[in-house]
Enzyme design. Structure first.
Site, mmCIF file in Angstrom:
data_model
loop_
_atom_site.group_PDB
_atom_site.id
_atom_site.type_symbol
_atom_site.label_atom_id
_atom_site.label_comp_id
_atom_site.label_asym_id
_atom_site.label_seq_id
_atom_site.Cartn_x
_atom_site.Cartn_y
_atom_site.Cartn_z
ATOM 1 N N GLY A 1 0.754 -1.251 0.000
ATOM 2 C CA GLY A 1 0.000 0.000 0.000
ATOM 3 C C GLY A 1 0.775 1.287 0.000
ATOM 4 N N PRO B 1 4.489 -5.170 -0.986
ATOM 5 C CA PRO B 1 4.366 -4.015 -1.887
ATOM 6 C C PRO B 1 4.114 -4.446 -3.333
ATOM 7 C CG PRO B 1 6.672 -4.470 -1.434
ATOM 8 C CD PRO B 1 5.877 -5.472 -0.625
ATOM 9 N N GLY B 2 3.267 -3.733 -4.016
ATOM 10 C CA GLY B 2 3.042 -3.987 -5.443
ATOM 11 C C GLY B 2 3.402 -2.737 -6.235
ATOM 12 N N ARG B 3 2.614 -1.691 -5.981
ATOM 13 C CA ARG B 3 2.780 -0.441 -6.710
ATOM 14 C C ARG B 3 4.192 0.128 -6.583
ATOM 15 N NH1 ARG B 3 -1.570 2.771 -7.804
ATOM 16 N NH2 ARG B 3 -2.771 1.727 -6.176
ATOM 17 N N TYR C 1 -11.004 5.582 -10.688
ATOM 18 C CA TYR C 1 -10.970 6.376 -9.458
ATOM 19 C C TYR C 1 -10.213 7.693 -9.600
ATOM 20 C CZ TYR C 1 -7.531 2.526 -8.829
ATOM 21 O OH TYR C 1 -6.606 1.546 -9.005
ATOM 22 N N CYS D 1 -15.036 4.007 -26.408
ATOM 23 C CA CYS D 1 -16.322 4.685 -26.568
ATOM 24 C C CYS D 1 -16.984 4.927 -25.222
ATOM 25 C CB CYS D 1 -17.218 3.864 -27.484
ATOM 26 S SG CYS D 1 -16.510 3.713 -29.118
ATOM 27 N N TYR E 1 -1.015 -1.697 -11.909
ATOM 28 C CA TYR E 1 -2.485 -1.639 -11.997
ATOM 29 C C TYR E 1 -2.948 -0.995 -13.307
ATOM 30 C CZ TYR E 1 -1.904 -2.815 -7.131
ATOM 31 O OH TYR E 1 -1.530 -3.430 -5.967
#
Ligand SMILES: Cc1ncc(COP(=O)(O)O)c(C=O)c1O
Length: 445
Positions: free
Chosen positions: A262, A305-307, A347, A374, A403
Site C-alpha cells: 500500500g 508491496p506492489g505499486r 478512481y 467509446c 495496476y
C-alpha cells in the site's frame, strides 16, 4: 547524454516520475534503459508498455535491504503480483529473492509456469474458489491467507487428510480507515476484505480441530496509494492484540505479522516519493516494541508491496491519432486509454505525460488526453501542459507500470498492448501484442 533536466527547463513535471535510467539525448529524445523510446514505439507499434529492468530490480533491493536493516527479527518482502504479472516479471521477482502474492488461480498458474518457487508464494483473495484452493494446495505454496470463516471451513475439509499441515495466515479487518480513495481502502470495519475482529475467536475454534492447517500468521492490508504511514503502526498493534488473544485464550503462538502493501508513489510532481526506510523503521520498531510489551516472542515481519515495486518502472507509449479543438483547450486523441489503463476512469487517478521526441521543447498549450474507447469517461489526463503536439507524435506516460496492464481489458475489442523490457541498450519483447485472431480464439461456432 545527460540526466533529465529539472521542471523549469523541461516540460516533464518531475524527473523522479520516470524510470531510474531515463535520460534525454541532445536531440531532445527520451532514452530509457539505453534505448530510444520513440524508436521502440515505431518498431513494436503503439500502445506499447515499456519496463525498465534496472528500476524494477532497484526497487526490489531497496525494499529487501530496508526491511532487513530495520527489523531485528527476520523479514520477507512479497511482491503483490496483482500490480503486474507475466512470466518475465515473475522471473525477475524470483531472481531478486522476493516472495510473490497471488490472488487467483490464473496468477498462480503464471507464477508456476515462470518457475517461481512455490514455497515463496502466498495466496490471497476474499472469494477463493474450491478449485483455486485445491490448485494452491497441490502446488505446495508457502501460505494461504484466509479471508473469511467460509474459506476456513472449505480449507479444513480440503486438508483433512494431509500429513503435513498447510501454513495459513488470517487476514484481519483491523477497523482502520486509511487516507486514500474509497475504492482502494481495505482496512475499515465495513470492508469486504478480512475477518471482522469479533470473528477471531470463531476462527480459532475452527482451527483447533483442523489438523491439516497450521496458523502461522496474522495479516492486515489497509489499502493502496497511502502517503501517511502512521496507520500501519496502528494496524500492527491491532494484529498484536489479536495474537495476544490467540495465545491467552487458545494457546496459539503467532510467528509472523504481515502488514500488507500500500505504500504510495508519486504520479504527478506534487506527490512525494515513498520513504521505504521510514516505512521499514516504523513497522520494525512497532513490531519489536509491541512484542516486548505483550511478552510475545519476536515475530517475522512480512510486507507485500506492489505499486512501489512496479509503478515507476513502466511507461505507456501512445500515438496521437487525431485532435479536437475547443474554445479553451484541445483534445489529443490517442490509440489507447481505459482498455490498457482504467485507473483515471475508475478512481480519478492523475497522470502526466511528455512527447517522447521533443522532451526539451517549451510547453505551449494545455491539452486533455482522450482515450480511444467509446466512453466519455475515457480521458487519461485532463489538464496536461505540452508543446504544440502534432498528429503522429508519440506520447509517453510515466508511472504506468502498476495496476494498468493487470487491469487491462479488450473493451471495444481493441487488442491489448505489447510489453517490452529494456536494459543496457537492449530491448526484449516480453509479451506480444494481442492479435485479432486472439480476440476470437475462445468463440465457439
Ligand atoms: C492484500 C494485499 N496486499 C498487497 C497489496 C499491494 O498493494 P500496493 O500495490 O498498494 O503496494 C494489495 C493491493 O491492493 C492487497 O490487496
Amino acid at each position: 547524454m545527460e540526466s533529465l533536466p529539472s521542471q523549469n527547463r523541461n516540460p516533464l513535471p518531475n524527473a523522479s516520475l520516470w524510470p531510474l535510467t531515463t535520460s534525454v539525448d541532445h536531440g531532445g529524445r527520451l532514452i530509457i534503459g539505453g534505448c530510444d523510446v520513440a524508436a521502440l514505439a515505431q518498431q513494436y507499434g503503439t500502445p506499447l508498455y515499456l519496463f525498465d529492468e534496472v528500476t524494477i530490480r532497484t526497487a526490489c533491493r531497496a525494499c529487501r535491504t530496508a526491511f532487513a536493516a530495520r527489523h531485528r527479527g527476520t523479514t520477507a518482502v512479497h511482491y503483490a503480483g496483482k500490480a503486474l504479472l507475466n512470466v518475465a516479471i515473475a522471473q525477475i521477482i524470483a531472481d531478486e529473492g522476493l516472495g510473490l502474492d497471488v490472488v487467483s488461480g490464473g496468477e498462480l498458474y503464471v507464477a508456476l509456469r515462470a518457475g517461481f518457487p512455490p514455497q515463496r508464494i502466498h495466496m490471497h483473495g476474499n472469494a477463493k474458489t474450491r478449485a483455486e484452493l485445491e490448485q494452491a494446495l497441490a502446488a505446495g505454496i508457502g501460505q494461504i491467507i484466509v479471508d473469511n470463516l467460509d474459506e476456513l471451513d472449505m480449507l479444513r475439509r480440503l486438508t483433512a487428510n494431509r500429513s503435513s499441515p498447510q501454513p495459513v495466515a488470517l487476514r484481519i479487518a483491523p477497523d482502520i480507515a486509511a487516507d486514500t480513495h474509497a475504492h482502494i481502502q481495505t482496512g475499515h470495519a465495513t470492508s469486504k476484505f478480512g475477518l471482522p475482529l469479533d470473528a477471531l475467536d470463531a476462527a480459532a475454534e475452527k482451527l483447533r480441530t483442523a489438523s491439516g492447517i497450521r496458523l502461522t500468521g496474522l495479516h492486515a492490508h489497509l489499502g493502496s496509494q497511502l502517503f501517511d504511514i502512521a496507520p500501519y503502526a496502528a494496524a500492527i498493534e491491532v494484529l498484536l492484540d489479536s495474537a495476544t488473544r490467540l495465545r491467552d485464550r487458545f494457546g496459539v503462538l503467532i510467528e509472523e505479522i504481515n502488514a500488507g502493501g500500500g505504500i504510495g508513489v508519486p504520479y504527478t510532481a506534487d506527490q512525494p516519493l515513498p520513504d521505504i526506510d521510514a516505512w521499514a523503521a516504523l513497522l520494525g520498531d512497532t513490531l519489536v516494541r509491541g512484542c516486548e510489551r505483550r511478552g510475545l516472542p519476536l515475530m517475522r515481519l512480512v510486507i507485500e508491496p506492489g505499486r512501489s515495486i512496479m509503478a515507476r518502472a513502466g511507461i505507456a507509449l501512445y500515438t496521437i491519432v487525431a485532435t479536437k479543438m475547443l474554445p479553451h483547450m484541445r483534445f489529443l486523441h490517442i490509440d489507447g486509454g481505459m482498455g490498457d489503463n482504467i485507473r483515471p476512469a475508475l478512481y480519478g487517478a492523475r497522470y502526466t505525460a511528455a512527447l517522447a521526441e521533443r522532451m526539451r521543447d517549451p510547453v505551449e498549450e494545455c491539452v486533455a488526453i482522450a482515450g480511444r474507447y467509446c466512453e466519455s469517461g475515457d480521458v487519461l489526463i485532463r489538464d496536461l501542459m505540452l508543446p504544440r503536439a502534432r498528429v503522429g507524435e508519440i506520447l509517453a506516460v510515466p508511472v504506468a507500470g502498476a495496476y494498468t496492464l493487470s487491469m487491462a481489458s479488450t473493451y471495444n475489442l481493441a487488442p491489448r498492448p505489447a510489453v517490452v523490457l529494456v536494459n543496457g541498450g537492449e530491448a526484449r519483447l516480453i509479451q506480444r501484442r494481442e492479435t485479432y485472431e486472439d480476440l476470437i480464439v475462445r468463440d465457439v461456432g
